[in-house]
Design an enzyme around this catalytic site. Structure first.
Site, PDB file in Angstrom:
ATOM      1  N   TYR A 103      20.738 -46.391 -21.359  1.00 28.56           N
ATOM      2  CA  TYR A 103      20.497 -46.863 -22.729  1.00 28.56           C
ATOM      3  C   TYR A 103      21.562 -47.871 -23.167  1.00 28.56           C
ATOM      4  CZ  TYR A 103      16.642 -43.729 -23.968  1.00 28.56           C
ATOM      5  OH  TYR A 103      15.426 -43.119 -24.046  1.00 28.56           O
ATOM      6  N   ASP A 134      21.088 -35.978 -31.294  1.00 31.95           N
ATOM      7  CA  ASP A 134      20.409 -36.841 -30.337  1.00 31.95           C
ATOM      8  C   ASP A 134      21.370 -37.202 -29.221  1.00 31.95           C
ATOM      9  OD1 ASP A 134      17.750 -38.324 -30.033  1.00 31.95           O
ATOM     10  OD2 ASP A 134      19.217 -39.880 -29.597  1.00 31.95           O
ATOM     11  N   ARG A 176       8.985 -34.834 -35.680  1.00 32.17           N
ATOM     12  CA  ARG A 176       7.939 -35.406 -36.546  1.00 32.17           C
ATOM     13  C   ARG A 176       6.602 -34.681 -36.534  1.00 32.17           C
ATOM     14  NH1 ARG A 176       8.946 -41.217 -34.294  1.00 32.17           N
ATOM     15  NH2 ARG A 176       8.949 -39.768 -32.562  1.00 32.17           N
ATOM     16  N   ARG A 218      12.588 -30.814 -27.690  1.00 34.10           N
ATOM     17  CA  ARG A 218      12.141 -31.565 -28.881  1.00 34.10           C
ATOM     18  C   ARG A 218      11.263 -30.705 -29.791  1.00 34.10           C
ATOM     19  NH1 ARG A 218      12.852 -37.141 -28.081  1.00 34.10           N
ATOM     20  NH2 ARG A 218      12.263 -37.211 -30.251  1.00 34.10           N
ATOM     21  N   ARG A 257      13.091 -35.632 -43.376  1.00 39.94           N
ATOM     22  CA  ARG A 257      13.419 -36.970 -42.887  1.00 39.94           C
ATOM     23  C   ARG A 257      13.278 -38.011 -44.007  1.00 39.94           C
ATOM     24  NH1 ARG A 257      14.217 -41.238 -41.280  1.00 39.94           N
ATOM     25  NH2 ARG A 257      13.824 -42.263 -39.297  1.00 39.94           N
TER      26      ARG A 257
HETATM   27  O1  CP3 Z   1      14.395 -30.465 -31.187  1.00 41.51           O
HETATM   28  C1  CP3 Z   1      15.192 -30.844 -30.323  1.00 41.51           C
HETATM   29  O2  CP3 Z   1      14.927 -30.853 -29.099  1.00 41.51           O
HETATM   30  C2  CP3 Z   1      16.592 -31.232 -30.733  1.00 41.51           C
HETATM   31  C3  CP3 Z   1      16.800 -32.591 -31.027  1.00 41.51           C
HETATM   32  C4  CP3 Z   1      16.649 -33.710 -30.013  1.00 41.51           C
HETATM   33  C5  CP3 Z   1      16.280 -35.013 -30.409  1.00 41.51           C
HETATM   34  N1  CP3 Z   1      16.407 -35.831 -29.324  1.00 41.51           N
HETATM   35  C6  CP3 Z   1      15.863 -35.387 -31.776  1.00 41.51           C
HETATM   36  C7  CP3 Z   1      15.175 -36.671 -32.019  1.00 41.51           C
HETATM   37  C8  CP3 Z   1      16.913 -33.747 -28.625  1.00 41.51           C
HETATM   38  C9  CP3 Z   1      17.286 -32.632 -27.673  1.00 41.51           C
HETATM   39  C10 CP3 Z   1      16.769 -35.102 -28.223  1.00 41.51           C
HETATM   40  C11 CP3 Z   1      17.014 -35.571 -26.843  1.00 41.51           C
HETATM   41  C12 CP3 Z   1      16.751 -36.976 -26.512  1.00 41.51           C
HETATM   42  N2  CP3 Z   1      16.895 -38.079 -27.305  1.00 41.51           N
HETATM   43  C13 CP3 Z   1      16.403 -37.414 -25.214  1.00 41.51           C
HETATM   44  C14 CP3 Z   1      16.258 -36.521 -23.999  1.00 41.51           C
HETATM   45  C15 CP3 Z   1      14.949 -35.849 -23.935  1.00 41.51           C
HETATM   46  C16 CP3 Z   1      13.819 -36.737 -23.553  1.00 41.51           C
HETATM   47  O3  CP3 Z   1      12.914 -36.868 -24.397  1.00 41.51           O
HETATM   48  O4  CP3 Z   1      13.807 -37.257 -22.434  1.00 41.51           O
HETATM   49  C17 CP3 Z   1      16.252 -38.808 -25.270  1.00 41.51           C
HETATM   50  C18 CP3 Z   1      15.854 -39.722 -24.128  1.00 41.51           C
HETATM   51  C19 CP3 Z   1      16.574 -39.227 -26.597  1.00 41.51           C
HETATM   52  C20 CP3 Z   1      16.630 -40.617 -27.132  1.00 41.51           C
HETATM   53  C21 CP3 Z   1      15.712 -40.827 -28.269  1.00 41.51           C
HETATM   54  N3  CP3 Z   1      15.906 -40.335 -29.539  1.00 41.51           N
HETATM   55  C22 CP3 Z   1      14.497 -41.556 -28.279  1.00 41.51           C
HETATM   56  C23 CP3 Z   1      13.899 -42.258 -27.074  1.00 41.51           C
HETATM   57  C24 CP3 Z   1      13.979 -41.497 -29.574  1.00 41.51           C
HETATM   58  C25 CP3 Z   1      12.769 -42.210 -30.158  1.00 41.51           C
HETATM   59  C26 CP3 Z   1      11.495 -41.794 -29.628  1.00 41.51           C
HETATM   60  C27 CP3 Z   1      11.045 -40.474 -30.171  1.00 41.51           C
HETATM   61  O5  CP3 Z   1      10.664 -39.612 -29.374  1.00 41.51           O
HETATM   62  O6  CP3 Z   1      11.056 -40.303 -31.388  1.00 41.51           O
HETATM   63  C28 CP3 Z   1      14.852 -40.685 -30.332  1.00 41.51           C
HETATM   64  C29 CP3 Z   1      14.675 -40.309 -31.744  1.00 41.51           C
HETATM   65  C30 CP3 Z   1      14.636 -38.849 -32.038  1.00 41.51           C
HETATM   66  N4  CP3 Z   1      15.450 -37.904 -31.492  1.00 41.51           N
HETATM   67  C31 CP3 Z   1      13.788 -38.214 -32.977  1.00 41.51           C
HETATM   68  C32 CP3 Z   1      14.113 -36.852 -32.974  1.00 41.51           C
HETATM   69  C33 CP3 Z   1      13.542 -35.783 -33.836  1.00 41.51           C
HETATM   70  C34 CP3 Z   1      12.751 -38.916 -33.857  1.00 41.51           C
HETATM   71  C35 CP3 Z   1      13.468 -39.633 -34.965  1.00 41.51           C
HETATM   72  C36 CP3 Z   1      12.674 -39.736 -36.235  1.00 41.51           C
HETATM   73  O7  CP3 Z   1      12.653 -38.785 -37.017  1.00 41.51           O
HETATM   74  O8  CP3 Z   1      12.094 -40.807 -36.462  1.00 41.51           O
END
Ligand code: CP3
Length: 349
Positions: free
Chosen positions: A153, A77, A31, A27, A40
């Protein structure tokens, strides 16, 4: 002919011991970066950002440009797979994703297995763009969610406290639940292969909820489908390393490593680095596992745990990373401090 030195991340994944750790952060885009928040704000929702290649490519490059990680991870994602299977996925501001929950195997026929590749094509285009734009030292990582985490999910409809619905389904009706896992496994194979074919040099399988299952269920719903993904992706792309991340797996990490065939293992925050060295690194490169909250604790607090990880894991093939994703409230300066610390580490002895 002059030979091009291999990228540090790929050398570590191939088992080389490096004088300084290769590093990237789960990640690492998102943000906590002001430039991400600006990007965004130009789109309506997060899915649109993931599915618009020039913007997703920009989000991918932002952290690498700022901090010089050894790898970029494609900005998308894990929930794009359920989306590509035809489920509705909504990202609510500050609350996490919401999916239309699958209640039973009677609904599985409505999953759109044929449309997956076409639906994910924008992600593959992002990979192509980033592959062209990256400098020659930086590796490109693709990823997918693992079937168990994606199914969790899809059945729960959101992140869950106790995973009652998905676990009860798996225990009550393993054949029906297995059919869902099978569909998701097939989609994950297509997603990962597509990213590799577009230019990803390594891939990671995120099983974020692996740790909520008892041992027998972990074997069946975490290890078995992951082993199938690894075998299928390797049949097509034997040279591309696959990193497994069974978060919360505890002592089952060892079985996961032995039985899935992954090439490297990403350790979560709770896994003791000494366990990783003694029980995992003998077999394969280890990635991890600084607590992401360390990045909120100030530069002073950061150096000892980073040096300690390096002392324990730096004598074998090692990739520095966090044990879970970068938190949204992380000050970018903390990541800059981490980058400096990692650059200045002396070879482990
Ligand atoms: O930078 C990176 O690592 C690449 C992009 C990436 C995202 N999500 C972008 C994202 C990666 C590799 C993920 C993986 C992901 N997504 C996982 C596995 C890793 C982990 O954290 O366990 C999971 C469970 C998700 C599902 C997911 N996506 C959730 C639970 C959420 C909301 C909570 C949060 O952390 O924001 C997302 C949204 C998300 N995925 C965002 C980003 C940058 C935030 C969205 C926004 O801009 O509002």
């Amino acid at each position: 002919m002059t030979s091009v030195p291999r990228k540090a991340l790929l050398r570590a994944l191939a088992g080389e011991v490096l004088p300084r750790p290769a590093w990237w952060l789960m990640r690492q885009a998102g943000r906590y970066l002001p430039e991400y928040r600006e990007l965004r704000s130009r789109v309506g929702d997060f899915l649109e950002l993931c599915l618009t290649p020039p913007l997703a490519a920009e989000a991918t490059m932002q952290p690498v440009r700022r901090f010089g990680m050894d790898a970029a991870i494609i900005f998308s994602d894990i929930l794009l797979v359920p989306y590509a299977l035809g489920r509705s996925v909504v990202y609510r501001e500050g609350e996490g994703p919401l999916l239309e929950p699958i209640e039973s195997s009677a609904e599985l026929h409505s999953l759109e297995r044929q449309a997956v590749l076409q639906c994910l094509e924008p992600v593959f285009e992002t990979v192509r763009r980033v592959a062209r734009a990256l400098d020659p030292e930086t590796a490109l990582i693709g990823f997918s969610g693992a079937p168990w985490t994606l199914a969790a999910y899809m059945v729960e409809g959101a992140a869950s406290r106790d995973f009652c619905r998905v676990k009860a389904w798996a225990y009550r009706d393993p054949a029906g639940f297995g059919a869902l896992i099978g569909i998701v496994t097939e989609a994950a194979i297509a997603f990962l292969s597509g990213q590799i074919e577009a230019g990803a040099e390594a891939v990671q399988i995120f099983d974020s909820w692996a740790g909520v299952l008892p041992a027998d269920a972990f074997e069946r719903w975490v290890i078995e489908p992951t082993a199938q993904i690894v075998a299928a992706v390797k049949r097509r792309h034997p040279q591309h390393p696959i990193i497994g991340y069974p978060r919360g797996g505890g002592v089952l990490y060892e079985c996961y490593v032995e039985e899935t065939g992954v090439d490297a293992i990403a350790c979560d925050t709770a896994l003791p680095p000494r366990y990783a060295r003694e029980r995992l690194q003998q077999r394969l490169p280890v990635q991890g596992n600084l607590d992401p909250v360390m990045l909120l604790a100030g530069e002073e607090a950061l150096s000892e745990p980073v040096e300690q990880l390096w002392r324990i894991l730096g004598k074998g093939p090692y990739i520095f990373n966090l044990g879970h994703g970068v938190l949204a409230q992380t000050p970018p300066e903390a990541v800059a401090a981490l980058a400096r610390l990692l650059r200045n580490l002396a070879p482990a002895e």
